[in-house]
Design a protein around this motif. Structure first.
Motif, PDB file in Angstrom:
ATOM      1  N   ARG A  71     -14.163  -0.044 -12.564  1.00 16.44           N
ATOM      2  CA  ARG A  71     -14.835   1.253 -12.399  1.00 16.44           C
ATOM      3  C   ARG A  71     -13.904   2.420 -12.645  1.00 16.44           C
ATOM      4  N   VAL A  72     -12.605   2.153 -12.738  1.00 10.80           N
ATOM      5  CA  VAL A  72     -11.625   3.225 -12.951  1.00 10.80           C
ATOM      6  C   VAL A  72     -10.696   2.816 -14.095  1.00 10.80           C
ATOM      7  N   PRO A  73     -10.112   3.790 -14.787  1.00  9.34           N
ATOM      8  CA  PRO A  73      -9.138   3.444 -15.841  1.00  9.34           C
ATOM      9  C   PRO A  73      -7.965   2.671 -15.239  1.00  9.34           C
ATOM     10  N   ARG A  74      -7.618   1.536 -15.832  1.00  9.39           N
ATOM     11  CA  ARG A  74      -6.596   0.681 -15.223  1.00  9.39           C
ATOM     12  C   ARG A  74      -5.218   1.332 -15.220  1.00  9.39           C
ATOM     13  N   ARG A  75      -4.889   2.053 -16.270  1.00  9.15           N
ATOM     14  CA  ARG A  75      -3.572   2.688 -16.290  1.00  9.15           C
ATOM     15  C   ARG A  75      -3.454   3.709 -15.168  1.00  9.15           C
ATOM     16  N   SER A  76      -4.469   4.516 -14.980  1.00  7.84           N
ATOM     17  CA  SER A  76      -4.441   5.512 -13.909  1.00  7.84           C
ATOM     18  C   SER A  76      -4.349   4.856 -12.543  1.00  7.84           C
ATOM     19  N   ALA A  77      -5.097   3.749 -12.382  1.00 10.97           N
ATOM     20  CA  ALA A  77      -5.081   3.049 -11.096  1.00 10.97           C
ATOM     21  C   ALA A  77      -3.691   2.496 -10.795  1.00 10.97           C
ATOM     22  N   LEU A  78      -3.055   1.890 -11.798  1.00 12.96           N
ATOM     23  CA  LEU A  78      -1.727   1.321 -11.585  1.00 12.96           C
ATOM     24  C   LEU A  78      -0.704   2.400 -11.254  1.00 12.96           C
ATOM     25  N   VAL A  79      -0.784   3.517 -11.959  1.00 18.55           N
ATOM     26  CA  VAL A  79       0.151   4.615 -11.690  1.00 18.55           C
ATOM     27  C   VAL A  79      -0.044   5.148 -10.271  1.00 18.55           C
ATOM     28  N   CYS A  80      -1.292   5.353  -9.874  1.00 18.97           N
ATOM     29  CA  CYS A  80      -1.563   5.874  -8.527  1.00 18.97           C
ATOM     30  C   CYS A  80      -1.085   4.914  -7.443  1.00 18.97           C
ATOM     31  N   LEU A  81      -1.284   3.621  -7.649  1.00 21.57           N
ATOM     32  CA  LEU A  81      -0.848   2.641  -6.657  1.00 21.57           C
ATOM     33  C   LEU A  81       0.670   2.610  -6.550  1.00 21.57           C
ATOM     34  N   ASP A  82       1.368   2.744  -7.679  1.00 18.47           N
ATOM     35  CA  ASP A  82       2.832   2.841  -7.638  1.00 18.47           C
ATOM     36  C   ASP A  82       3.281   4.082  -6.865  1.00 18.47           C
ATOM     37  N   LEU A  83       2.598   5.193  -7.093  1.00 17.87           N
ATOM     38  CA  LEU A  83       2.983   6.431  -6.411  1.00 17.87           C
ATOM     39  C   LEU A  83       2.695   6.358  -4.913  1.00 17.87           C
ATOM     40  N   VAL A  84       1.601   5.688  -4.530  1.00 20.87           N
ATOM     41  CA  VAL A  84       1.331   5.484  -3.094  1.00 20.87           C
ATOM     42  C   VAL A  84       2.485   4.722  -2.456  1.00 20.87           C
ATOM     43  N   ARG A  85       2.935   3.650  -3.118  1.00 19.29           N
ATOM     44  CA  ARG A  85       4.052   2.872  -2.578  1.00 19.29           C
ATOM     45  C   ARG A  85       5.333   3.706  -2.539  1.00 19.29           C
ATOM     46  N   ALA A  86       5.532   4.527  -3.563  1.00 16.22           N
ATOM     47  CA  ALA A  86       6.732   5.362  -3.605  1.00 16.22           C
ATOM     48  C   ALA A  86       6.737   6.392  -2.487  1.00 16.22           C
ATOM     49  N   LEU A  87       5.553   6.844  -2.051  1.00 18.06           N
ATOM     50  CA  LEU A  87       5.466   7.839  -0.988  1.00 18.06           C
ATOM     51  C   LEU A  87       5.539   7.221   0.406  1.00 18.06           C
ATOM     52  N   VAL A  88       5.043   5.995   0.551  1.00 23.63           N
ATOM     53  CA  VAL A  88       5.019   5.346   1.865  1.00 23.63           C
ATOM     54  C   VAL A  88       6.413   4.880   2.269  1.00 23.63           C
ATOM     55  N   VAL A  89       7.150   4.299   1.335  1.00 29.75           N
ATOM     56  CA  VAL A  89       8.445   3.693   1.665  1.00 29.75           C
ATOM     57  C   VAL A  89       9.435   4.690   2.280  1.00 29.75           C
ATOM     58  N   PRO A  90       9.571   5.931   1.751  1.00 30.62           N
ATOM     59  CA  PRO A  90      10.544   6.853   2.366  1.00 30.62           C
ATOM     60  C   PRO A  90      10.208   7.229   3.802  1.00 30.62           C
ATOM     61  N   ALA A  91       8.970   6.992   4.230  1.00 32.04           N
ATOM     62  CA  ALA A  91       8.607   7.308   5.617  1.00 32.04           C
ATOM     63  C   ALA A  91       9.144   6.270   6.599  1.00 32.04           C
ATOM     64  N   LEU A  92       9.451   5.067   6.122  1.00 34.77           N
ATOM     65  CA  LEU A  92       9.878   3.993   7.025  1.00 34.77           C
ATOM     66  C   LEU A  92      11.152   4.316   7.817  1.00 34.77           C
ATOM     67  N   PRO A  93      12.176   4.937   7.212  1.00 38.42           N
ATOM     68  CA  PRO A  93      13.388   5.208   8.004  1.00 38.42           C
ATOM     69  C   PRO A  93      13.167   6.173   9.168  1.00 38.42           C
ATOM     70  N   PHE A  94      12.045   6.898   9.156  1.00 36.79           N
ATOM     71  CA  PHE A  94      11.813   7.913  10.188  1.00 36.79           C
ATOM     72  C   PHE A  94      10.962   7.408  11.353  1.00 36.79           C
ATOM     73  N   VAL A  95      10.508   6.167  11.299  1.00 29.61           N
ATOM     74  CA  VAL A  95       9.695   5.648  12.397  1.00 29.61           C
ATOM     75  C   VAL A  95      10.591   5.372  13.598  1.00 29.61           C
ATOM     76  N   ASP A  96      10.019   5.539  14.796  1.00 31.98           N
ATOM     77  CA  ASP A  96      10.776   5.250  16.010  1.00 31.98           C
ATOM     78  C   ASP A  96      10.018   4.322  16.950  1.00 31.98           C
TER      79      ASP A  96
END
Length: 428
Positions: A71-96
């Protein structure tokens, strides 16, 4: 593989896979250190829970994501999913708090569960030639295995200079690079499925699996890989240090021996699959896996002898070889067992169902080994693996339609359609 890497779009997608794998490997090491930083002596329990959350997320999210893959362009979906992962990972060092790790793991692994099957389903579309696709499967297996071998080494080098928190920055950079490479690639959109409702599309891949004899066989072989592979993934550390009395460096060496076996199988398979049916190769791999766990059971009953260490190296390498023989050809089987409209769903079903097998095997390898020891645990896992072989033998017929690679490349056939009635097709 020169002709394979001469293909512009595949070359960039393979680069994206390498970047994402390297990021994931660094995150694995960093997550373990973060768990210890937060939970101390309870770090093992935290990591075990995180691993269970990862597997449950894979099993549940992958089929749901496949329902929208066309239902969505595959290239756009893959790029967005990579960016979600790129944004989530830097938050991990700040959890307490430990619970915050679990929440972020759900988001991160949900993105991975959506990304990986979509990425795998792209390869058959950009590499319609059967030989090139087989080489791509081999290259993917090599990349995954090398990541598991090299990521701890890279992480150790980084940790000698900076804090483990910087590993998360490396992880995020890997996902950003992956997104950039995917964005530069020409990826055709998925063929739109004729199925209507979300529920129907979500369950489509699983239904194809259970409706197709060879795919039911693949499911049985997934169980073999998980049952025997859990010995390596879960029990290696304790076996080396507690049973063999060797160092942490030897843990890495034994895991490297397992990876070397997988690499050897992946390098040999492109030529083998040109002459030998996938079924034969994969059942050979299952037999090798059972031989490997039989060797491990034998070793667990011996409590002294200088030969135990080289024997363990040989057994772990045998298990790695069997794993490579089973897993590398799976993409070919999925490709010829699905029509274009169901391909994303079938790859997502394989991703979910294979991880469901791991979800079953991991607790047995972990908890039973603690309670009853290696010998009992590995006998139970061997019985589970043997069950998988029996399932595969009973469901995947020796003679089936569609082994001729040339004919299948011209006329891929969905397993839900009736087979052609010509005598030539029946003979295949």
């Amino acid at each position: 593989m020169s002709s394979l890497f001469g293909h512009r779009d595949y070359r960039r997608l393979f680069g994206a896979q390498l970047a994402a794998l390297s990021g994931t490997g660094l995150a694995t090491v960093a997550l373990g250190l973060l768990a210890y930083d937060l939970a101390g002596a309870d770090a093992g329990a935290v990591l075990g829970t995180a691993l269970a959350i990862k597997m449950i997320t894979y099993v549940t999210v992958a089929p749901l994501a496949a329902a929208y893959a066309d239902r969505v362009p595959r290239r756009s979906a893959l790029v967005c999913l990579d960016l979600v992962r790129a944004l989530v990972v830097p938050a991990l060092p700040f959890v307490d708090q430990v619970w915050q790790i679990y929440v972020l793991i759900v988001v991160l692994q949900a993105a991975s569960a959506s990304f990986t099957p979509t990425f795998q389903a792209v390869l058959p579309d950009i590499l319609p030639d059967e030989k090139l696709y087989t080489r791509a499967l081999s290259a993917s297996q090599l990349a995954s295995t090398m990541e598991s071998l090299l990521s701890p080494v890279i992480a150790a080098a980084v940790l000698s200079v900076v804090s483990f928190h910087w590993l998360f920055a490396g992880t995020s950079a890997g996902f950003v690079l992956s997104a950039a490479l995917v964005l530069s690639t020409r990826i055709p959109d998925a063929v739109r499925s004729r199925r209507g409702g979300v529920r129907d599309r979500t369950l489509a891949g699983v239904r194809v699996f259970f409706a197709t004899p060879r795919l039911r066989g693949v499911l049985g072989l997934n169980l073999v890989v998980a049952a025997v592979g859990s010995v390596v993934m879960v029990n290696t550390v304790n076996y080396v240090q507690d049973a063999l009395g060797r160092s942490q460096a030897d843990v890495a060496l034994l895991l490297a021996g397992n990876g070397a076996g997988t690499i050897a199988a992946a390098l040999l398979l492109p030529r083998m699959l040109g002459r030998i049916a996938e079924r034969t190769v994969m059942f050979t791999g299952a037999s090798v896996l059972l031989a490997g766990i039989a060797g491990a059971i034998g070793l667990s009953t011996v409590h002294d002898g200088v030969w135990r260490w080289p024997a363990a190296l040989a057994v772990w390498a045998v298990v790695g070889t069997g794993t490579g023989l089973v897993l590398t050809p799976v993409g070919r089987v999925l490709r010829r067992s699905s029509g274009a409209g169901d391909r994303s769903a079938v790859f997502a079903a394989q991703f979910a169902l294979s991880h469901a097998c791991w979800l079953l095997a991991y607790p047995i390898a972990g908890r039973l080994a603690t309670a009853a020891g290696f010998t009992v645990t590995w006998i139970v896992l061997a019985a589970l693996g043997l069950t998988g072989v029996v399932i595969a033998l009973r469901t995947w017929p020796r003679r089936e339609p569609g082994f001729s690679c040339a004919e299948l490349t011209r006329t891929p056939m969905s397993p839900l359609r009736p087979a052609p009635s010509s005598s030539r097709q029946r003979a295949r």
